[in-house]
Design a protein around this motif. Sequence first.
Motif, short mmCIF file in Angstrom:
data_model
loop_
_atom_site.label_atom_id
_atom_site.label_comp_id
_atom_site.label_asym_id
_atom_site.label_seq_id
_atom_site.Cartn_x
_atom_site.Cartn_y
_atom_site.Cartn_z
N LYS A 187 0.57 -0.78 0.36
CA LYS A 187 -0.02 -0.17 -0.19
C LYS A 187 0.88 1.53 0.43
N ILE A 188 1.63 1.49 0.48
CA ILE A 188 3.22 2.72 0.75
C ILE A 188 3.81 2.92 -0.20
N PHE A 189 3.69 1.88 -0.96
CA PHE A 189 5.11 1.35 -2.49
C PHE A 189 3.84 2.23 -3.43
N ASN A 190 2.25 1.56 -3.03
CA ASN A 190 1.63 1.94 -4.47
C ASN A 190 1.48 3.72 -4.30
N GLN A 191 0.58 4.16 -3.21
CA GLN A 191 1.69 5.41 -2.47
C GLN A 191 1.66 6.76 -3.35
N GLU A 192 4.09 6.23 -2.64
CA GLU A 192 5.03 6.41 -3.56
C GLU A 192 4.71 6.25 -5.10
N ILE A 193 4.33 5.61 -6.26
CA ILE A 193 4.24 5.44 -6.30
C ILE A 193 3.43 6.77 -7.24
N LYS A 194 1.99 6.21 -7.20
CA LYS A 194 0.97 7.30 -7.75
C LYS A 194 1.40 8.50 -7.51
N ARG A 195 2.26 9.16 -6.71
CA ARG A 195 2.60 10.89 -6.68
C ARG A 195 3.64 10.75 -7.87
N TYR A 196 4.36 9.80 -8.73
CA TYR A 196 4.69 9.83 -9.57
C TYR A 196 3.72 9.91 -11.01
N VAL A 197 2.30 8.78 -10.86
CA VAL A 197 1.60 9.05 -11.81
C VAL A 197 0.90 10.28 -12.11
N ALA A 198 0.87 10.46 -10.82
CA ALA A 198 0.00 12.05 -11.31
C ALA A 198 0.57 12.52 -11.57
N HIS A 199 2.34 12.91 -11.81
CA HIS A 199 2.54 14.32 -11.90
C HIS A 199 3.01 13.81 -14.02
N TYR A 200 3.16 12.95 -14.03
CA TYR A 200 3.08 12.44 -15.42
C TYR A 200 1.76 12.59 -16.51
N GLU A 201 0.77 12.63 -15.71
CA GLU A 201 -0.68 12.57 -16.05
C GLU A 201 -1.66 13.62 -16.01
N ASN A 202 -0.79 14.72 -15.15
CA ASN A 202 -1.48 16.01 -15.45
C ASN A 202 -0.29 16.77 -16.39
N LEU A 203 0.95 16.31 -17.16
CA LEU A 203 1.85 16.71 -17.90
C LEU A 203 0.94 15.98 -18.95
N ALA A 204 0.98 15.07 -18.90
CA ALA A 204 -0.07 14.59 -19.82
C ALA A 204 -0.79 15.03 -20.97
N ARG A 205 -2.35 15.71 -19.75
CA ARG A 205 -3.18 16.10 -19.87
C ARG A 205 -3.49 17.18 -19.99
N ILE A 206 -2.64 18.09 -19.89
CA ILE A 206 -2.62 19.64 -20.05
C ILE A 206 -1.52 20.00 -21.58
N SER A 207 -1.55 19.20 -21.71
CA SER A 207 -0.79 19.17 -23.33
C SER A 207 -2.06 18.21 -24.31
N ALA A 208 -2.53 17.29 -23.80
CA ALA A 208 -3.76 16.66 -24.82
C ALA A 208 -4.74 18.07 -24.86
N ASP A 209 -4.93 18.51 -23.60
CA ASP A 209 -5.73 19.56 -23.90
C ASP A 209 -5.56 20.91 -24.73
N LEU A 210 -4.27 20.85 -25.11
CA LEU A 210 -4.08 21.68 -25.56
C LEU A 210 -4.07 21.43 -27.79
N GLU A 211 -3.73 19.95 -27.44
CA GLU A 211 -3.23 19.52 -28.50
C GLU A 211 -4.68 19.61 -29.19
#
Length: 381
Positions: A187-211
Amino acid sequence: MKKLLYVIGFFVSLCAWGQNEVVLKKYFDLTKNTYDSLQILQKQYLQIKFETEKEARTLYEKNTESLRKTAGAVDALNKSSSALKASLSATEYFSAVAALNNPTNEDLGFRLENEILKVVDEKILKKAKLGTKKISRFRQIVSNIINNPITNLITSNIPVVNSITSVVNLVNHTIIDEDSVTPDDLKIFNQEIKRYVAHYENLARISADLEKQSGEFHIKIEAVESLLNDFVKNASADLFPEAKSLENQSTNDLIRNYFNYAKIDALIKSIEKKYTQAGKIDYVRIFEDGRVHYSIVGRQKLDFLGDEISRISDEYLNSLENYHKNLIETLQKANELSTDKTKIAQKIESLNKQYKNLRSSFEQNLDLKTMRSRIAEVPKY
């Protein structure tokens, strides 16, 4: 008796003369009135002719001025439209942002491979009893997954997130029989990993919106370009009825070959020469030449095209502003992931400069000020 007849005859003659005199007077009065009337009619005719010629000349000069000025307006509209379309292409700014989605990028003070391995080591491998050789091989597999992301539309269309998800699946599969690794550890491992997932998802989301918005802008710009091409094509056909194969010519070709100031000015001068006699232009006749007519609807179309380009430009700048704002917010949140916050600050400063240059270059190339002034120069009826 003879004398009486003479007197009576003289009296009759006198009366007859008196009647003739009245008739003659009336005749001469009528003649004079008729002459005066003719003089008046002639003056009125000359006045009407003068007014007709004056009106014809005024309209002719306004039409020819409109044609000449429209050439400049069309050229400015075409340049602004082309610049607007070109601005949607890749730039230094967008390239710099795209690089942040690369798992090997270290602009924010961390490398995804190292961060994921650190979490795997601390939360999983440190407790798992896999053996040195197996742990080494496991770490190599994780590194390979992170550094070589594969797009998988079933799970996600973000390659980096796919890689992270693959690592999570690998960990879950590998330690399923490891009693030393508890559910809380996972659970702790997944929580730590999710922080990076959220970061790259946000980058991808705003780029996808602009695209997505950029795709919509492309459609709008192409519609304006199509209308502009139709306007120039019809105007060229009216001015140069002898022209052939206008249908498939681009706006640039139409402007270069027909609808430019030099061509239109030369055509107007040749038309004037045709209707000139004794050094004087017959404005009544020249005004009947369809080539020098100018449509009120045509003038309105110029305003419409200019307004559309301005509106699309404003929408695009607003979308860019929102994109950059969201991007900076995402990078600021990355401070939670990085131990080198100086690098994040430097990256934000660099992107701010690139964004400022992007807007400045966009506005300069678009040159709406020239476009609007050229349109305003065309007389309104």
